[in-house]
Design an enzyme around this catalytic site. Sequence first.
Site, PDB file in Angstrom:
ATOM      1  CG  MET A   4       4.815  -2.211  -5.663  1.00  0.00           C
ATOM      2  SD  MET A   4       3.149  -2.297  -4.937  1.00  0.00           S
ATOM      3  CE  MET A   4       3.219  -3.871  -4.086  1.00  0.00           C
TER       4      MET A   4
ATOM      5  CE1 TYR B 170       1.957 -11.519   0.761  1.00  0.00           C
ATOM      6  CE2 TYR B 170       4.029 -11.861  -0.386  1.00  0.00           C
ATOM      7  CZ  TYR B 170       2.726 -12.234  -0.152  1.00  0.00           C
ATOM      8  OH  TYR B 170       2.209 -13.309  -0.812  1.00  0.00           O
ATOM      9  CD  GLU B 171       2.022  -6.035  -1.601  1.00  0.00           C
ATOM     10  OE1 GLU B 171       2.007  -4.786  -1.616  1.00  0.00           O
ATOM     11  OE2 GLU B 171       2.799  -6.691  -2.311  1.00  0.00           O
ATOM     12  N   GLY B 172       2.117  -4.358   3.522  1.00  0.00           N
ATOM     13  CA  GLY B 172       1.717  -3.690   4.755  1.00  0.00           C
ATOM     14  C   GLY B 172       1.252  -4.709   5.761  1.00  0.00           C
TER      15      GLY B 172
ATOM     16  CD  GLN C 127      -3.090  -3.569   5.025  1.00  0.00           C
ATOM     17  OE1 GLN C 127      -4.060  -3.021   4.486  1.00  0.00           O
ATOM     18  NE2 GLN C 127      -1.870  -3.450   4.565  1.00  0.00           N
TER      19      GLN C 127
END
Length: 584
Positions: free
Chosen positions: A164, A434-436, A441
Amino acid sequence: MNPYQAPLKDMQFLLEDVFEATNTWQQLPELSEMVDIDTALAILDEASKISRDLIHPLNRIGDEQGVVHEGDNIITPDGFKEVYNQFSEGGWVGLCGDAEFGGMGMPKMLGILVDEMGYSACNSFVLYSSLTAGAALCINAHANEELKNTYLPNLYSGQWAGAMDMTEPHAGSDLRGIRTKAVPLDDGSYAITGNKIFITGGDQDLTENVIHLVLAKLPDSKGISLFLVPKIKVNKDGSLGESNGVTVGSIEHKMGLKASATCVMNYDNAIGYLVGEPERGLVCMFTMMNYERLAIGIQGLGNAQAAYQMASEYAKERLQGVAAGAKPTGVSDPIIVHGDVRRMLLTIRAMTEAGRALSVLTGKQLDLAKYAQGDVKTKAAQYVGLLTPVAKAFLTDRGLDATIMAQQVFGGHGYIRETGIEQFVRDTRIAQIYEGTNGIQAIDFLGRKVTGDNVETLTLFVNESIETLKALTHVSDEHVNQVTTRFNALLTTATYINDNKGTQPALINASAVDFLDAFGYTLYGYFWLMMADKSTDHADPQFAMQKRYLSEFYINKLLIKADYHLAQVNNGDTSIMQMPAEMF
């Protein structure tokens, strides 16, 4: 230290007794044809063996060797390639993948438990297959049939890997400023030029190709589009062709996850293919991103479970001090007798077992959102949106807490590399980022999922949870009232925020993390009453007693943390926002 042992009895308990997987699968024809509880338990048993015997031995050597960037090649640590071949040949990469394209078609609430085992065994190894599964999910949801048929079978088989590619040096969580360009070509493909950073699994020597999902902008476009860009071109017959202008500029040297290749990726007129509609790239990418957010939550959970096993074993063997109230005999006692050590171990275990319940519930809602019909499908999709940011943020925040507490149990031995516990602290830390980041969140949770529909979904979820609690027959009314009171307090506060978000623009941003934590601690109270109730008639009386002890501990010692976080929210944002920026 002894090798990792998957908590199979706890996993089976959640599937069979707490969340009634059999009833769920029987009501969904696509799943009922693929899986029953015996199949699910057999899969968990085999996954346990693979995690223990194949994946776990890679953890230490992966941390010590790390990945190496030599010329155009990324070299993974000793043993990774061999184990990956066995892992992919067993069908584990495509466990929950679409059976039409070679996946096994298993339900997500089962796949989540397999993921947890892998993360407990070796974070870095599992990240490679996790990114592949997420990329396949995105392609299956948004790409055309030609791309699906060309790429999905080799992704599900593990022959190819996925990545990604979003972040750029100047565009992290805010992707509006990305500069990677996509120029249309006469044959319908696109020439991709630019670079990305922090790309997990951007390259490796485990698979023969890496399929990148790249965010880029079309000429004269402000919107963002999504493109499938293979490292090596794929011919019409499915065979591999020549290199595609996709190269690794460098790898990041990180605090942890050293066997996971985090790459700077360069694209030099690389050929790519549009996924979904132009300027709808973020919408498509969120299919993968939300999958990865849940997967990273499971990373925090898996690390907490592994850390608990290490600390619990150590506490029963390490002799130090004398039990409170005992007469000195000149012989030290195991540190498990000391109240503070027991406090830490009970906290880790209570939070971890409730966290596993959160992960399975989220998986159940994902299955219903995918396979159910009508109102059940609609409501499940709402609950997936509500629970995913909580699963990512709360599981990883508490996962780091757990690894630090486990390290504390080891005392000075926990700070040195020999025992191995310090690796879990380092490896877990990234999961909050990571991933926001977890702050993002929380803002998504409070700003979009709670107040975005004027508290309707949260109200529905809370009211259903309260009705479930009222129906429990083997837990005390006092404990039910304690959890119910906090659920109602959450609704009251959420309604206040919703009513005032227009006049207090910083309120959501400043309050989001505490609100998410208040919800998380309350939700875990709900899970513990469910587990205490459902374990009453368990075939193993000792198992049932463990759940009783842990439920009592959680309600008496940890549930109160919800009050602290909700009080933080109710104190408003003034003291956070009033100091001028230049004074920092």
